[in-house]
Design a protein around this motif. Structure first.
Motif, short mmCIF file in Angstrom:
data_model
loop_
_atom_site.label_atom_id
_atom_site.label_comp_id
_atom_site.label_asym_id
_atom_site.label_seq_id
_atom_site.Cartn_x
_atom_site.Cartn_y
_atom_site.Cartn_z
N GLU A 170 0.83 -1.21 0.00
CA GLU A 170 0.00 0.00 0.00
C GLU A 170 0.86 1.25 0.00
N ALA A 171 1.93 1.21 0.79
CA ALA A 171 2.84 2.36 0.83
C ALA A 171 3.40 2.62 -0.56
N ALA A 172 3.81 1.55 -1.24
CA ALA A 172 4.39 1.70 -2.58
C ALA A 172 3.32 2.24 -3.54
N ALA A 173 2.09 1.71 -3.43
CA ALA A 173 1.03 2.15 -4.33
C ALA A 173 0.74 3.64 -4.11
N LEU A 174 0.74 4.07 -2.85
CA LEU A 174 0.47 5.48 -2.54
C LEU A 174 1.54 6.39 -3.13
N MET A 175 2.74 5.86 -3.29
CA MET A 175 3.80 6.68 -3.88
C MET A 175 3.75 6.64 -5.40
N GLY A 176 2.73 5.98 -5.92
CA GLY A 176 2.51 6.02 -7.36
C GLY A 176 3.08 4.84 -8.12
N ALA A 177 3.57 3.81 -7.41
CA ALA A 177 4.17 2.68 -8.10
C ALA A 177 3.09 1.81 -8.74
N THR A 181 6.13 -2.80 -10.64
CA THR A 181 7.17 -2.24 -9.78
C THR A 181 6.99 -2.73 -8.35
N SER B 76 -2.64 5.96 -6.15
CA SER B 76 -1.33 6.29 -6.69
C SER B 76 -1.30 7.65 -7.38
N PHE B 84 2.41 5.01 7.80
CA PHE B 84 1.64 3.90 8.36
C PHE B 84 1.94 3.72 9.85
N PHE B 90 10.14 -0.36 3.49
CA PHE B 90 10.44 -1.53 2.68
C PHE B 90 11.62 -2.26 3.30
N PHE B 101 12.34 5.86 -3.24
CA PHE B 101 11.36 5.04 -3.96
C PHE B 101 10.33 5.87 -4.73
N VAL B 105 9.83 6.34 -8.84
CA VAL B 105 8.56 6.03 -9.51
C VAL B 105 8.11 7.23 -10.35
#
Lengths: 273, 358
Positions: A170-177, A181, B76, B84, B90, B101, B105
């Motif tokens: 979720e953290a990665a998705a929120l950063m637009g990934a 990716t 996104s 969180f 990560f 990161f 992106v």
């Protein structure tokens, strides 16, 4: 103090029991396989394993194993991804169905495919028209191997993914990934060792599969005989040297996989710390 | 009066199965403010945060960020920074890669990424951790890195889910003031979720109190503290003792409104030993001390007054009070409430002209 002495005795008793059990059940038979294989000397052994039929069976086993492992890796990744990352109706059903091959006898798995793709099946005319033969041919062997081994990879990955939770994704998705990716940089590093471990287990099981393959193969020497089937054939023909010689190759392959498994387990544990 | 809100929720509802997590949520937040979403666990505060982030979809209602309805904008694309509860750093990437990161992106050029990551590390004061992995950091350091990672892509809105829950008490205290300073230095509109009222009161510019999926009250910490609107807020804020019939206490006999129950907070109770000078001789009750507890900076007393247990406090320097002792109790103010609303009621001795102040 007394407690310690007692538990010391229990410890050695248990160790001795396990050692004897393993020796009788595993090591002795393995040694016997090798002794029998070389009983008549090195020359007959080499002849047995370089026999064209033997080589063909080794090749077929490797082929079926590689295809099954590749297919099950892809299936296992998708299945465990959808089971752990999404909530949906019928999730329990899917997760139970994945375990089915572990509980169904391989013979029955073979028969299911005979019924589905054989002469009695409504699919048969279409398959025949398309010139595809599954039963008593290599595709059938591959299908049976896939069926028998498909739980192994997802069963290894699902607990790891469940424990990891969804936060990092979720953290990665929120950063637009995007999905790829996220998988490559966040999810895959988590499941790397579990996946390799699953692949190893899957490979071991695929190489040794006898029951389901036996039903579907038709036992055509040099065409649809895998190693286990070929060994059985030699054994039934009283060619003990040949049977045990080919067995020894299968055993060596199994031992290589066992070593790989231990290494992966060790690396995986170290990685978690 | 239509205010110029940066973030706005209009009549938002959300259910998980038969559980309604958000009931008709509406509020607005001005740009640059630091907002605390405060409520007991299960009150729906995290759901509001996740809907704002786009991690959950509202069943109905509108979510507006910077003048745009973002209901159908995926997480996104919302450009929101999110911290969180357990940081979700990560695990298999270094601190540097974690912060980089979001920039990678967004395809920032390499040199700019390097400069930005170094800037963020300087901002949070952890320049020397760049090559470490998250499990090599302490709880407080992880919190700071999570904050740096969320802020690196320069979001216009920062959301924090229980940002202090996973660190120990001492570090939490430091982090609170640190976060407060950071956010006002960066100037980003921020919303954080907490179940700890001290945290909300200390850190937030404005507090939104949630209970059972509804918003109970919105206001500055001072307003919320001094003027609770609803029965829930009256009882939830402060360390209140609940009194069933407050009119039995001297000074509150003739209080208006139909309410009978009230919340009494320790800071509005003054306890004097017999013989000590009384500030307000009128309307002073007597009570028997049932329990004393050492709280470090003060002594907490449980006193039975007219068959009701009240919690009060005395300073360490005050003459000690022992269990069983009869003391004078003066209640300055109570928060009376019925099923609908809460009312502040002062002791009559403070307002009536005939009281004698010595």
């Amino acid at each position: 103090m007394k407690q310690n002495e007692q538990s010391g005795a229990v410890k050695w008793l248990l160790i001795a029991f396990s050692a004897i059990f393993l020796a009788v059940m595993l090591i002795l038979p393995l040694i016997y396989v090798l002794i029998t294989a070389f009983r008549e000397g090195v020359q007959p052994y080499l002849e047995a394993v370089t026999d064209p039929y033997a080589l063909k069976s080794i090749q077929l086993t490797l082929e079926a194993t590689v295809i099954a492992v590749v297919v099950n890796t892809i299936f296992g990744l998708f299945a465990s991804w959808c089971i752990t990352k999404f909530q949906f109706r019928g999730k329990k059903v899917i997760s139970t169905l994945i375990d089915l091959p572990l509980t169904v006898s391989p013979i029955i798995a073979g028969l299911i495919y005979v019924l589905t793709f054989g002469r009695q099946s409504f699919l048969y005319p279409y398959l025949k028209a398309a010139n595809i033969s599954i039963i008593y041919a290599v595709p059938g062997i591959v299908l049976a191997t896939i069926f028998v081994t498909f739980p192994f990879i997802s069963r290894e990955i699902i607990p790891v993914l469940t424990a990891a939770g969804k936060d990092e994704e979720e953290a990665a998705a929120l950063m637009g990934a995007g999905g790829w990716t996220i998988f490559r940089r966040v999810t895959f590093p988590h499941i790397k060792w579990a996946l390799l471990y699953g692949i190893v287990l899957c490979t071991a099981r695929a190489m040794g599969e006898f029951g389901a393959v036996s039903v579907l193969s038709g036992h055509l020497r040099g065409k649809t005989n895998t190693m286990p089937l070929y060994i059985e054939l030699l054994y039934q023909g009283y060619d003990f040297t040949g049977a045990f010689a080919v067995s020894s190759i299968l055993v060596v392959m199994a031992i290589i996989i066992l070593v790989l498994r231990s290494v992966l387990e060790y690396r995986g544990k170290k990685n978690e710390e | 009066m239509e205010k110029n809100y940066y973030v706005e929720l209009k009549g938002v509802n959300k259910s998980f199965g038969s559980f309604q997590a958000s009931k008709d949520i509406s509020f607005g937040i001005e740009k640059g403010k630091l907002i605390g979403l405060l409520g007991p666990s299960g009150s729906g505060k995290t759901t509001i945060l996740r809907m704002l982030a786009g991690l959950e979809t509202a069943d109905s209602g509108d979510i507006i960020i910077d003048g745009t309805v973002v209901n159908d904008v995926p997480a996104s694309k919302r450009g929101i920074g999110f911290v969180f509860q357990n940081y979700a750093l990560f695990r298999y990437l270094t601190v540097y890669e974690n912060i980089a990161f979001g920039l990678k992106v967004q395809k920032w050029p390499k040199e700019k990424i390097r400069a930005r990551v170094e800037e963020m590390l300087r901002l949070v004061g952890l320049e020397d951790t760049a090559k470490r992995y998250p499990n090599q950091l302490s709880g407080g350091q992880r919190q700071r890195i999570a904050f740096a990672r969320a802020l690196a892509p320069q979001p216009q809105l920062l959301l924090l889910d229980e940002p202090f829950a996973a660190v120990d008490a001492k570090v939490r205290q430091e982090l609170r003031s640190w976060l407060r300073e950071m956010i006002s230095a960066v100037g980003v509109t921020s919303i954080f979720v907490t179940h700890d009222q001290d945290e909300a009161i200390e850190v937030a510019d404005e507090i939104i109190i949630t209970n059972e999926g509804r918003i109970e009250q919105i206001g500055t910490p001072k307003d919320i503290y001094r003027q609770p609107d609803t029965p829930f807020v009256a009882q939830f804020i402060g360390q209140s003792s609940i009194v069933e019939d407050f009119r039995r206490f001297a000074g509150f006999e003739h209080a208006g409104s139909g309410a009978t129950r009230a919340a009494v907070r320790p800071e509005y109770i003054s306890v004097s030993k017999q013989g000590e000078l009384l500030k307000f001789p009128v309307n002073t009750e007597t009570g028997v001390v049932e329990r004393t507890a050492f709280r470090g900076s003060e002594i907490e007393l449980t006193i039975r007054v007219k068959d009701t247990l009240l919690t009060a406090k005395r300073l360490l320097d005050d003459a000690p009070v022992s269990v069983g002792e009869t003391v004078h109790v003066f209640i300055y103010r109570i928060y009376a409430f019925d099923n609908e609303k809460a009312y502040v009621i002062e002791n009559a001795a403070l307002t009536s002209p005939d009281s004698i102040v010595i």
